[in-house]
Design an enzyme around this catalytic site. Structure first.
Site, PDB file in Angstrom:
ATOM      1  N   LYS A 242      54.596  37.877  39.020  1.00  0.00           N
ATOM      2  CA  LYS A 242      53.199  38.088  39.402  1.00  0.00           C
ATOM      3  C   LYS A 242      52.818  37.353  40.686  1.00  0.00           C
ATOM      4  CE  LYS A 242      51.130  40.401  35.769  1.00  0.00           C
ATOM      5  NZ  LYS A 242      52.046  40.277  34.679  1.00  0.00           N
TER       6      LYS A 242
ATOM      7  N   SER B  23      61.387  39.538  33.687  1.00  0.00           N
ATOM      8  CA  SER B  23      60.140  39.421  34.448  1.00  0.00           C
ATOM      9  C   SER B  23      59.413  38.102  34.313  1.00  0.00           C
ATOM     10  CB  SER B  23      59.203  40.571  34.042  1.00  0.00           C
ATOM     11  OG  SER B  23      59.080  40.607  32.625  1.00  0.00           O
TER      12      SER B  23
HETATM   13  C1  LIG Z   1      52.452  41.198  33.800  1.00  0.00           C
HETATM   14  C2  LIG Z   1      53.819  41.165  33.236  1.00  0.00           C
HETATM   15  C3  LIG Z   1      54.551  42.341  32.963  1.00  0.00           C
HETATM   16  C4  LIG Z   1      53.979  43.733  33.135  1.00  0.00           C
HETATM   17  O1  LIG Z   1      53.540  44.001  34.445  1.00  0.00           O
HETATM   18  P1  LIG Z   1      52.520  45.198  34.739  1.00  0.00           P
HETATM   19  O2  LIG Z   1      52.388  45.234  36.204  1.00  0.00           O
HETATM   20  O3  LIG Z   1      51.230  44.848  34.049  1.00  0.00           O
HETATM   21  O4  LIG Z   1      53.127  46.437  34.150  1.00  0.00           O
HETATM   22  C5  LIG Z   1      55.857  42.214  32.505  1.00  0.00           C
HETATM   23  N1  LIG Z   1      56.407  41.004  32.281  1.00  0.00           N
HETATM   24  C6  LIG Z   1      55.737  39.858  32.512  1.00  0.00           C
HETATM   25  C7  LIG Z   1      56.406  38.565  32.241  1.00  0.00           C
HETATM   26  C8  LIG Z   1      54.421  39.893  33.011  1.00  0.00           C
HETATM   27  O5  LIG Z   1      53.761  38.749  33.236  1.00  0.00           O
END
Ligand SMILES: *Cc1c(COP(=O)(O)O)cnc(C)c1O
Length: 317
Positions: A51, A300
């Site tokens: 993010k 992520s």
């Molecule tokens: C926000 C987030 C997502 C999903 O991202 P989007 O853009 O909302 O689809 C996936 N994994 C993590 C760790 C996140 O913080």
């Protein structure tokens, strides 16, 4: 609208604000998936999640503002607080009384002002909107914003630099900012690459919206993949259409399958990730994701309570 040029520009803009994260092969997942599997270790990004890319790009693009604000409670709020402090802007992160103390402290520790408002995310959002309307703050939403999507897209460019022969990328999916950006970046270079979205069975708003053909609300449920919760917004402007047009497949996982992904990544690959980041591994373990060519899983985020993580790895979670 977001174009590949926006992602290329974002890449230059945020170069000194984010880390290039490593990619590594997973022998055990490659064996199970029937082809080479690569882990894109974005959970090792500063603030523990991708993010920071979108938040940094959005903040760096701002003209003169009094500060930045949002009402996200998780990884986006933390990323925005960090990006604002790096670029010398005040940040006010609005949270509801439901947000746990450890999350509030992580945001406040980055120098942001924390406003605890009401008992729901909606009320916290009202305060962010008021700051935008009355006090000259820029409201940076977590996914449905062109600069945020372009910033997340830099992850797609980075993946193709590191795994140029990737045949598919598995992307954790919530509001779709990550998938939209990564898909646009990857397909501009390699139109044949496949982009697969993965969410949880419980309360997956994008999946329900795609099925309905327009954005719908879903009942939010507690899930191990807490960063994948929340709606996509009934007035969604960008990510619904981008996911509809750019995504090649969607897999939904049960809570047990997500837990299995967390456990496998910890025990076999030595990576500590949160539930949202474990869905690619969970999908391979469930037998529903194969590698018909080099497959990249985006890990992520890392922001999971350590006690909870330990319990899941022991098989008690
Ligand atoms: C926000 C987030 C997502 C999903 O991202 P989007 O853009 O909302 O689809 C996936 N994994 C993590 C760790 C996140 O913080």
């Amino acid at each position: 609208m977001v174009a590949i040029e926006d992602i290329l520009a974002a890449s230059g803009r945020i170069r000194d604000l984010v880390r290039v994260t490593p990619v590594k092969p997973s022998a055990s997942l490659s064996h199970l998936a029937g082809g080479p599997v690569w882990l894109k270790c974005e959970h090792r990004q500063e603030t523990g999640a991708f993010k920071l890319r979108g938040a940094s790009n959005a903040v760096a693009r701002l003209g003169k503002v009094a500060g930045v604000t949002t009402a996200s409670t998780g990884n986006h709020g933390r990323a925005l607080a960090h990006a604002a402090s790096r670029l010398g802007l005040p940040a006010v992160i609005c949270v509801s009384g439901l947000v746990p103390r450890n999350k509030r402290e992580a945001i406040a520790a980055l120098g942001a002002e924390l406003r605890v408002i009401g008992a729901s995310q909606d009320e916290a959002f009202e305060e962010a909107r008021r700051l935008q309307r009355d006090e000259g703050f820029a409201l940076i939403p977590p996914f449905d914003h062109a600069d945020v999507i372009a910033g997340q897209g830099t992850l797609g460019l980075e993946i193709l630099d590191q795994v140029p022969d990737a045949a598919a990328i598995a992307v954790p999916l919530s509001g779709g900012g990550l998938l939209s950006g990564v898909a646009l970046a990857a397909k501009s270079r390699r139109p044949d690459i496949r982009i697969l979205g993965i969410s949880m069975e419980r309360g997956a708003a994008m999946a329900a919206s795609l099925r309905a053909g327009h954005p719908v609300e879903v009942e939010e449920a507690e899930t191990l993949a807490d960063s994948l919760g929340g709606g996509i917004g009934l007035t969604n402007r960008l990510t619904f259409a981008m996911c509809r047009d750019l995504m090649d497949g969607l897999i939904l996982l049960s809570e047990d399958e997500i837990a299995a992904g967390i456990r496998h990544l910890a025990l076999k690959d030595g990576e500590t990730v949160e539930g949202a980041a474990a869905v690619g591994a969970g999908a391979i373990l469930s037998g529903r994701l194969r590698a018909d060519g080099p497959l990249v899983l985006i890990l992520s985020g890392a922001n999971i309570d350590p006690t909870r993580h330990a319990a899941i790895v022991r098989g008690e979670g």
